[in-house]
Design a protein around this motif. Structure first.
Motif, PDB file in Angstrom:
ATOM      1  N   GLY A 122       0.821  -1.195   0.000  1.00  0.00           N
ATOM      2  CA  GLY A 122       0.000   0.000   0.000  1.00  0.00           C
ATOM      3  C   GLY A 122       0.855   1.245   0.000  1.00  0.00           C
ATOM      4  N   LEU A 123       0.214   2.389   0.148  1.00  0.00           N
ATOM      5  CA  LEU A 123       0.938   3.659   0.149  1.00  0.00           C
ATOM      6  C   LEU A 123       1.878   3.762   1.347  1.00  0.00           C
ATOM      7  CD1 LEU A 123      -2.061   5.992  -0.778  1.00  0.00           C
ATOM      8  CD2 LEU A 123      -0.298   5.088  -2.319  1.00  0.00           C
ATOM      9  N   TYR A 124       1.459   3.256   2.491  1.00  0.00           N
ATOM     10  CA  TYR A 124       2.324   3.247   3.667  1.00  0.00           C
ATOM     11  C   TYR A 124       3.617   2.483   3.367  1.00  0.00           C
ATOM     12  CZ  TYR A 124       4.084   1.610   8.184  1.00  0.00           C
ATOM     13  OH  TYR A 124       4.894   1.279   9.254  1.00  0.00           O
ATOM     14  N   GLY A 125       3.481   1.292   2.787  1.00  0.00           N
ATOM     15  CA  GLY A 125       4.662   0.512   2.443  1.00  0.00           C
ATOM     16  C   GLY A 125       5.571   1.226   1.455  1.00  0.00           C
ATOM     17  N   VAL A 126       4.958   1.943   0.502  1.00  0.00           N
ATOM     18  CA  VAL A 126       5.744   2.706  -0.471  1.00  0.00           C
ATOM     19  C   VAL A 126       6.626   3.734   0.240  1.00  0.00           C
ATOM     20  CG1 VAL A 126       5.580   4.434  -2.305  1.00  0.00           C
ATOM     21  CG2 VAL A 126       4.181   2.369  -2.415  1.00  0.00           C
ATOM     22  N   THR A 127       6.060   4.424   1.243  1.00  0.00           N
ATOM     23  CA  THR A 127       6.868   5.433   1.934  1.00  0.00           C
ATOM     24  C   THR A 127       7.976   4.804   2.759  1.00  0.00           C
ATOM     25  OG1 THR A 127       5.353   5.561   3.870  1.00  0.00           O
ATOM     26  CG2 THR A 127       4.937   7.046   2.010  1.00  0.00           C
ATOM     27  N   LYS A 128       7.770   3.584   3.226  1.00  0.00           N
ATOM     28  CA  LYS A 128       8.835   2.904   3.956  1.00  0.00           C
ATOM     29  C   LYS A 128       9.941   2.415   3.006  1.00  0.00           C
ATOM     30  CE  LYS A 128       7.592   3.332   8.224  1.00  0.00           C
ATOM     31  NZ  LYS A 128       8.455   4.043   9.204  1.00  0.00           N
ATOM     32  N   VAL A 129       9.568   2.056   1.794  1.00  0.00           N
ATOM     33  CA  VAL A 129      10.583   1.755   0.781  1.00  0.00           C
ATOM     34  C   VAL A 129      11.443   2.989   0.540  1.00  0.00           C
ATOM     35  CG1 VAL A 129      10.981   1.147  -1.635  1.00  0.00           C
ATOM     36  CG2 VAL A 129       9.204  -0.034  -0.339  1.00  0.00           C
ATOM     37  N   ALA A 130      10.793   4.152   0.418  1.00  0.00           N
ATOM     38  CA  ALA A 130      11.529   5.396   0.202  1.00  0.00           C
ATOM     39  C   ALA A 130      12.424   5.725   1.404  1.00  0.00           C
ATOM     40  CB  ALA A 130      10.555   6.545  -0.055  1.00  0.00           C
ATOM     41  N   ALA A 131      11.929   5.480   2.607  1.00  0.00           N
ATOM     42  CA  ALA A 131      12.728   5.748   3.801  1.00  0.00           C
ATOM     43  C   ALA A 131      13.979   4.876   3.832  1.00  0.00           C
ATOM     44  CB  ALA A 131      11.891   5.515   5.063  1.00  0.00           C
TER      45      ALA A 131
END
Length: 268
Positions: A136-145
């Motif tokens: 999901g979008l949350y996971g996407v931001t953790k990939v970016a982090a």
């Protein structure tokens, strides 16, 4: 364990995991700096509290001054409108890493999430170096982090550990947790290992208890950080039905994955 941790900063100290990490590190830390937007009360001379947001880079630089490490817990911890996730989890992580660089903090432990790979099927045993498949979008931001952490390690020599945290609970509360549970004891164990492991450049490791049904590989935590989890959700297996639909197949993220989980936040 006779290891001194020096001066440790914890962002998001008032959150769900913060109190467990705080108490688990207190014995071996010279000083703990508790950073949060909420009011946090320091206990004794060994602690100090700073009211600051991860959006305030200047305040972070000041809070990180003289620290030996930062444990970055602050952020939005579930699906949310993408702008909120972007500000908290991506820009916030950038600010933490940049503040650590400016304050000359040698090591940062980022709390990532198992949901960076939540769209792998449950029958797939995932290693940390496999391509991300966020649920999901949350996971996407953790990939970016995590990518920011890798960049700061490669470009600036910052020592970064990204812990892909499982389902942090006192005990499992749903069937999926038989695979994904992270006990408080193992949570502290992973954080301590991430703070003290030698020869760290950038390491991504799944932080999950040693659950018999887990679908994430633990070798990075054991080989690179030196920690093997001690708890296993199997002791709670009798609390849940064996024929739960979760085990019939589908993504590892379970209810966190799929259109119904993501679409409401795309309509904001």
């Amino acid at each position: 364990m006779d290891v001194k941790l020096g001066r440790v900063v914890i962002t998001g100290a008032a959150g769900n995991i913060g109190p467990t990490v705080r108490s688990g590190l207190r014995e071996d830390a010279d000083h703990i700096v508790l950073v949060d937007t909420a009011d946090v009360e320091a206990e004794g001379e060994q602690e100090s509290a700073v009211k600051a947001a991860v959006g305030d880079r200047g305040a972070l630089v000041e809070a990180f001054s003289g620290a030996d490490s930062v444990v970055h817990l602050a952020g939005v911890a579930d699906e949310a409108p993408f702008d909120d996730l972007l500000d908290a989890n991506v820009r916030g992580t950038l600010n933490v890493l940049e503040a650590a660089r400016r304050a000359e903090v040698p090591r940062v432990v980022l709390f990532s999430s198992n949901r960076v790979t939540g769209n792998y099927p449950i029958h797939h045993h995932v290693f940390p170096d496999e391509p991300p498949r966020p649920d999901g979008l949350y996971g996407v931001t953790k990939v970016a982090a995590e990518a920011l952490g890798q960049m700061y390690a490669d470009t600036f020599g910052l020592q970064v550990v990204a812990l892909r945290v499982g389902s942090f609970e006192e005990r499992p509360t749903e069937t999926r947790h038989l695979a994904t549970w992270l006990s408080p004891r193992d949570c502290v164990g992973f954080v301590r290992a991430a703070l003290t492991a030698p020869n760290v450049n950038f390491t991504a490791a799944y932080a999950v208890s040693g659950n018999a049904r887990r679908f994430w590989d633990l070798s990075a935590g054991e080989n690179e950080l030196g920690y093997r989890p001690v708890d296993d959700a199997a002791r709670y297996a009798a609390d849940f039905p064996d024929d739960d639909p979760f085990w019939h197949g589908g993504p590892q993220g379970g209810d966190f994955a799929g259109p119904d989980a993501v679409l409401p936040h795309l309509r904001e």
